[in-house]
Design an enzyme around this catalytic site. Sequence first.
Site, PDB file in Angstrom:
ATOM      1  N   GLY A  38      84.558  -9.486  -8.951  1.00 30.49           N
ATOM      2  CA  GLY A  38      85.633 -10.339  -9.439  1.00 30.49           C
ATOM      3  C   GLY A  38      85.433 -11.604  -9.775  1.00 30.49           C
ATOM      4  CB  CYS A  39      83.110 -14.192  -8.318  1.00 30.00           C
ATOM      5  SG  CYS A  39      84.216 -14.429  -6.735  1.00 30.00           S
ATOM      6  CB  THR A  40      80.753 -11.180 -12.137  1.00 27.46           C
ATOM      7  OG1 THR A  40      79.675 -11.408 -10.948  1.00 27.46           O
ATOM      8  CG2 THR A  40      80.074 -10.956 -13.329  1.00 27.46           C
TER       9      THR A  40
END
Length: 148
Positions: A38-40
């Site tokens: 998700g952070c990517t």
Amino acid sequence: MQIDDLELPATGNKTFKSSDMRGKKLVVYFYPKDDTPGCTVEGSDFRDLYAEFQQLGCEIVGISRDSVSSHEKFKTKLDLPFDLLADEEEKACNLFAVMKLKNMYGNEVRGIDRSTFLFDETGKLIHEWRSVKSTGHAQAVLDTLKAL
């Protein structure tokens, strides 16, 4: 809410000072952990839209509890054009109240609730998003900025 004189270690061997951002709009996005799916997605989306944010006089910074060295690897891997800030002591996390208990694989863990804050040129909060999903979020922030 006004962004206080926030100072955190940043990528590029810098220290981020919120006072240095006066005169520009600022997006501060909190994300749980470097190099996670998700952070990517979120970081990549902010990267892909970065030029449009810049055209609107807006800077972006990402914050998590990871170390600067972890941030450097993540920033390089995604070719991020903005700085990532290390909040290992949770100074900014507490200021913005983004820590919460989450359920991960059946265990309750304390972590960052994915949240984004948009400040005007004087450092005044003009919009916030809490508990966001990473996909499409950067575009939603950009759309809000364009509507101002």
